[in-house]
Write an enzyme that holds these catalytic residues in place. Structure first.
Site, mmCIF file in Angstrom:
data_model
loop_
_atom_site.group_PDB
_atom_site.id
_atom_site.type_symbol
_atom_site.label_atom_id
_atom_site.label_comp_id
_atom_site.label_asym_id
_atom_site.label_seq_id
_atom_site.Cartn_x
_atom_site.Cartn_y
_atom_site.Cartn_z
ATOM 1 N N LYS A 156 26.307 -38.995 -22.653
ATOM 2 C CA LYS A 156 27.353 -40.114 -22.935
ATOM 3 C C LYS A 156 27.844 -40.310 -24.108
ATOM 4 O O LYS A 156 27.198 -39.903 -25.094
ATOM 5 C CB LYS A 156 26.455 -41.397 -22.645
ATOM 6 C CG LYS A 156 25.651 -41.444 -21.387
ATOM 7 C CD LYS A 156 24.507 -42.763 -21.368
ATOM 8 C CE LYS A 156 23.493 -42.544 -20.331
ATOM 9 N NZ LYS A 156 22.373 -41.744 -20.685
ATOM 10 N N ASP B 40 18.649 -36.905 -18.557
ATOM 11 C CA ASP B 40 19.531 -37.950 -18.850
ATOM 12 C C ASP B 40 19.557 -38.242 -20.518
ATOM 13 O O ASP B 40 18.460 -38.766 -20.791
ATOM 14 C CB ASP B 40 19.341 -39.249 -18.160
ATOM 15 C CG ASP B 40 20.472 -40.247 -18.484
ATOM 16 O OD1 ASP B 40 21.453 -40.370 -17.896
ATOM 17 O OD2 ASP B 40 20.274 -41.131 -19.560
ATOM 18 N N TYR C 119 21.304 -40.924 -28.471
ATOM 19 C CA TYR C 119 19.851 -40.911 -28.297
ATOM 20 C C TYR C 119 19.025 -39.766 -29.479
ATOM 21 O O TYR C 119 17.896 -39.898 -29.834
ATOM 22 C CB TYR C 119 19.374 -40.256 -26.935
ATOM 23 C CG TYR C 119 19.656 -41.362 -25.682
ATOM 24 C CD1 TYR C 119 20.162 -42.799 -26.033
ATOM 25 C CD2 TYR C 119 19.542 -40.819 -24.419
ATOM 26 C CE1 TYR C 119 20.287 -43.392 -25.003
ATOM 27 C CE2 TYR C 119 19.767 -41.585 -23.471
ATOM 28 C CZ TYR C 119 20.191 -42.940 -23.708
ATOM 29 O OH TYR C 119 20.394 -43.966 -22.776
ATOM 30 N N HIS D 154 29.441 -44.761 -22.404
ATOM 31 C CA HIS D 154 28.164 -45.290 -22.497
ATOM 32 C C HIS D 154 28.382 -46.637 -22.362
ATOM 33 O O HIS D 154 27.358 -47.206 -21.629
ATOM 34 C CB HIS D 154 27.351 -44.954 -24.078
ATOM 35 C CG HIS D 154 26.037 -45.087 -24.056
ATOM 36 N ND1 HIS D 154 25.221 -44.063 -24.803
ATOM 37 C CD2 HIS D 154 25.100 -45.839 -23.475
ATOM 38 C CE1 HIS D 154 23.844 -44.575 -24.753
ATOM 39 N NE2 HIS D 154 23.789 -45.437 -23.709
#
Length: 277
Positions: free
Chosen positions: A63, A29, A34, A98
């Protein structure tokens, strides 16, 4: 898939992803925000080339970040994500919105109307990306009941997943009922409360862990799995990575499940998505 996934934010290095692969993780994930997409892509590409993994063995989620919401930005950013992830054969397994909007409260004048339009354009872009084979499945993250009901009102493709913060101190039972009644999979990020709210020291959870001869983390992850929720814990510690996967050889009793249900306190580690525009 109903398994334990690996959360990868903030950024993971390629070697950290490789350690997770060796530990047995197959659900990865990540998110545009990120900064881990390239590390995952490089690690998977190397594992495929070495014959350690097959493409069909892994499931990758990313996302769309709030800065990339809207039709064209979503199209462009998701195509860039696919490149960062190593050009996964068959496309990215799952792409989520997100957050339902930038961090704007629903009581700000005009905010709901403004961001409802932005969500719709973003979803239409994801539907197009699925049609074009860039992504296989599409879904949402941090969508509360109002956001989800709104989306279901116009979506041509129903969301496959809603991924939100779920742990014993924030069990999201109302949202869970809605999600499951609509045939949407429920995923839990921060299932261990990011280690900052005292879950791992909770006396009820520690008692269950002692009875089961498991860690408190394993008990929490097992509790989620038995609710039909996919947990996405984050760890860089090799021992904990393995420990978090060691949840398939035991089951919590009905009494233990009820005991954990009493821990609900509506406590968010991040932010209450129901308050967002």
């Amino acid at each position: 898939p109903l398994t334990v996934g690996l959360g990868t934010g903030p950024p993971y290095a390629q070697r950290e992803v490789e350690i997770a692969i060796e530990a047995g993780y197959r659900l990865f994930d990540t998110a545009q925000e990120y900064g881990s997409e390239e590390a995952i892509g490089n690690a998977l590409t190397a594992a495929f080339a070495a014959g350690k993994l097959r493409r069909q063995d892994v499931f990758v989620t990313t996302k769309v970040w709030i800065d990339n919401m809207g039709y064209e930005p979503t199209i462009q950013s998701v195509r860039a994500s696919l490149d960062s992830l190593g050009g996964l054969e068959g496309g990215i397994d799952l792409v989520l919105i997100h957050w339902p909007c930038p961090f704007v409260r629903k009581d700000e004048p005009g905010a709901i109307a403004q961001y409802s339009k932005l969500r719709r354009k973003t979803w239409e872009a994801l539907e197009r990306l699925q049609q074009d084979g860039v992504v296989q499945q599409i879904g949402v993250s941090n969508f509360g009941k109002r956001h989800l009901k709104e989306l279901l009102g116009y979506a041509k493709v129903r969301p496959a997943v809603d991924q939100v913060e779920v742990h014993p101190y924030n069990q999201r039972a109302d949202l869970e009922r809605l999600v499951k009644s609509e045939g949407i999979r429920f995923e839990a990020y921060s299932p261990l409360g990011k280690g900052v709210i005292g879950l791992l020291e909770d006396p009820v959870l520690r008692g269950i862990a002692a009875a089961q001869k498991k860690s408190v983390a394993a008990v929490i992850l097992r509790w989620l799995l038995q609710r039909g929720i996919t947990p996405i814990p984050l760890s860089r510690n090799e021992r904990r990575l393995k420990e978090n996967l060691d949840v398939f050889d035991f089951a919590l009793t009905e009494e233990e499940m009820r005991a954990i249900a009493t821990l609900e306190r509506g406590q968010f580690v991040l932010t209450d998505d129901e308050n967002l525009a």
